[in-house]
Design an enzyme around this catalytic site. Structure first.
Site: not given
Length: 502
Positions: A29, A174-175, A294
Site C-alpha cells: 500500500e 476497501n473496508e 489482510e
C-alpha cells in the site's frame, strides 16, 4: 519426564482441495515506507535503473509471492489513479487523507506492474469506491487491460506500455464498512455501487475476477449483516468476498495470543456459512469463495503512530518489529487458511515491506528478514499442492479467551507432481516438548528429507538491523519414519516443517 503426545493420520485420499497459489499473496500500500524507501529507493547503492531496490526484490522472490494487492488499503479510497501514470514530472503531490501523509506519485500503476514482474508476481488491483466510483473503475480496467484502439488503452501505450497489463484479480474498494474509511458506506450503499462497478468492469474485460468488500474484522458491529446484504446485491457479479483480521498481545498473555488462530477459524467458517446462505436464497449454483486479503499481527507500532506528525513523505509508520511469538501465531494462521483451502482461495499477508511486514529496510542501507518471514516463506515454498484433511488428536489447554486449544496446530500438503508431502506443525506448549506420532502408511516408500524448526528461548526475541539472525530456522529436527509412522519430538513453543519425499 512423561511428555504430552499428539497423533495425526494422513492419507492421499483425505483431500480438502487443491491449494490456490494466491493463498500465499501479500500487499503493498502507499503507506509509510512500503513503497518509498521500501521497494523503491532511487540512489540506493542497490537500486536498479527504475529505482527499485534489488536486495528487496531478492527477498520477495525468496518468499515466492504469487500475487500482491495494490495500491491499498485505506489509501485507495482517496486515490486518483490518473495521478500515478504518465511523465513523472507532471504528476501531482497530494495530501493523502487516509494516513495523513503527502503522496508524491513517483510510483503508480505502470511502475508497480514492472516491479511485480521483477518479483515474479501478479497484481491484485484495487479500485476506489470511496471518493470515486463506476466511471473511474471502468476506465482503469480499460487502461490496464484493453489492448488498443480506445482512449484509455491508447493513453497507456503513449506512456510506454504497448502491451496491456492483463491484471486478472480486482478488489472493489476497501473496508467500506469502516467509519474511518474515506467514503464510508452502508451495506446497501456499498452493495449497489459495487454491483454496478463490477458490471461495467466486466463489460470492459469479461475475464477478470472480482472481490467484494466483506467486514473489516469479525468484531465489527455490522459483521454478518454486512456480508449478507453486500452479497445480496453483488452475488452474480463477483467471485470472492474479503476478510480482514489482525491480532495483538497487548496484555502479554502468550498462551492466549497464539490461540487466536481459533478466532480466525471461526471467522472463516462464519463467512463461508453466510456465502452459502445467500447461495441458497438465490437458488444459485455458484459458490462465492473467500479472499482473506489482510491478515497479520499488528499492534507494536500503534503508540508510536499516534504521536506521528502529519503530512510527511514516507514516514516510519506501522513499523512493527516482530517477536518470535508473532511468528508462531503467523504459522498458526497460515495453517488455519490451508485447512480451509476449499473456500479460501486468495490471502494477502499485510503487508510486505516495512509496514507490518516480513521484510524491513534501512534508508541507504541493508534489508533484513523479520521473524514472521520464515513461516510465511516455508508455507509459500513448500505448501503447493493439495491440502489434506489431517485427522489429529492433541492434548488441549484453556486460555483467557479460548477453551480446548490444541497444543498441536498442524496440517499437511501433498504435491503429487513432485511426490512430496509436507507437514506444517506448531507446538503451542510454552514449557514442554510435544511428542508427535503421524501415520503415513498410505505414503509407502516416502522418507524424511528435512525437518525445519523455528524456535527460541525468548518468546519476545526479535530480529533487528544490528542482529538480523537472532531468530532463524535450523534443519536439525529429529523427525524419522519407522514402519509407516513418523516419530518426532516437537520442541517447546516451535514452528516445524517436516518434509517427506520418495
Amino acid at each position: 519426564m512423561n511428555l504430552k503426545k499428539a497423533k495425526m493420520i494422513l492419507d492421499k485420499d483425505f483431500k480438502i482441495a487443491q491449494i490456490d497459489k494466491r493463498i500465499y499473496g501479500s500487499f503493498i500500500e502507499h503507506l509509510g515506507r512500503a513503497v518509498y524507501e521500501g521497494i523503491y529507493e532511487p540512489g540506493h547503492p542497490l537500486a536498479d535503473d527504475q529505482g527499485f531496490r534489488k536486495d528487496v526484490i531478492s527477498l520477495v522472490k525468496e518468499l515466492n509471492v504469487p500475487i500482491i494487492r495494490y495500491p491499498g488499503g485505506n489509501f485507495v479510497s482517496g486515490y486518483n489513479w490518473e495521478d500515478g501514470v504518465g511523465p513523472k514530472a507532471d504528476r501531482p503531490r497530494r495530501l493523502e487523507l487516509a494516513w495523513r501523509t503527502v503522496e508524491i506519485n513517483e510510483v503508480g500503476t505502470n511502475e508497480f506492474a514492472d516491479w511485480a514482474k521483477k518479483v515474479d508476481s501478479e497484481v491484485n488491483m484495487a479500485v476506489n469506491l470511496g471518493t470515486r466510483g463506476i466511471d473511474a473503475a471502468r476506465n482503469l480496467v480499460e487502461y490496464c487491460n484493453h489492448p488498443s484502439g480506445s482512449y484509455w488503452s491508447d493513453l497507456r501505450i503513449s506512456h510506454g506500455y504497448k502491451n496491456p497489463h492483463k491484471f486478472q484479480t480486482w478488489c472493489l474498494g476497501n473496508e467500506m464498512d469502516g467509519p474511518w474509511q474515506i467514503g464510508h458506506k452502508t451495506a446497501v450503499e456499498y452493495g449497489r455501487i459495487a454491483s454496478e462497478a463490477a458490471k461495467v468492469m466486466k463489460w470492459v474485460d469479461p475475464t477478470i475476477e472480482l472481490v467484494a468488500c466483506g467486514s473489516s474484522s469479525s468484531s465489527m458491529p455490522t459483521f454478518a449483516d454486512w456480508e449478507a446484504t453486500v452479497l445480496d446485491h453483488t452475488y452474480d457479479q463477483v467471485e470472492y468476498i474479503s476478510l480482514h483480521q489482525y491480532y495483538g498481545n497487548r496484555d502479554h498473555d502468550t498462551a492466549n495470543f497464539v490461540a487466536r488462530s481459533l478466532d480466525m477459524d471461526a471467522f472463516i467458517r462464519s463467512v463461508t456459512a453466510i456465502c452459502d446462505y445467500v447461495k441458497a436464497k438465490k437458488r444459485s449454483k455458484k459458490n462465492i469463495n473467500l479472499s482473506f486479503d489482510e491478515w497479520n499481527v499488528w499492534y507494536h507500532s500503534n503508540e508510536a503512530d499516534r504521536k506521528m506528525d502529519p503530512w510527511q513523505i514516507a514516514p516510519h509508520q506501522l513499523e512493527d518489529v516482530y517477536t518470535f511469538e508473532d511468528a508462531i501465531l503467523v504459522g498458526c494462521m497460515l495453517i488455519t487458511m490451508l485447512k480451509h483451502a476449499d473456500r479460501v482461495k486468495i490471502a494477502c499477508m499485510a503487508q510486505l515491506v516495512n509496514v507490518i511486514a516480513p521484510i524491513m529496510t534501512d534508508r541507504g542501507g541493508a534489508a533484513w528478514k523479520q521473524t514472521i518471514f520464515y513461516p510465511y516463506m516455508h508455507a509459500s515454498v513448500f505448501g503447493r499442492g493439495t491440502a489434506l484433511n489431517s485427522i489429529i488428536s492433541s492434548p488441549l489447554y484453556d486460555s483467557k479467551d479460548f477453551t480446548d486449544v490444541p497444543y498441536l496446530e498442524s496440517t499437511a500438503v501433498y504435491n503429487e507432481e513432485t511426490d512430496e508431502l509436507t507437514i506444517f506443525a506448531v507446538n503451542r506448549d510454552l514449557e514442554e516438548p510435544l511428542l508427535l506420532e503421524c501415520d503415513v502408511r498410505n505414503f509407502e516408500g516416502y522418507r524424511v528429507i528435512e525437518h525445519i524448526v523455528l524456535e527460541h528461548n525468548d518468546a519476545k526475541a526479535r530480529n533487528t538491523i544490528s542482529n538480523p539472525a537472532n531468530v532463524i530456522p535450523h534443519n536439525r529436527g529429529n523427525a524419522e519414519i519407522k514402519d509407516g509412522y513418523i516419530q518426532s519430538t516437537l520442541s517447546k513453543f516451535s514452528w516445524n516443517v517436516i518434509r517427506l519425499s520418495k
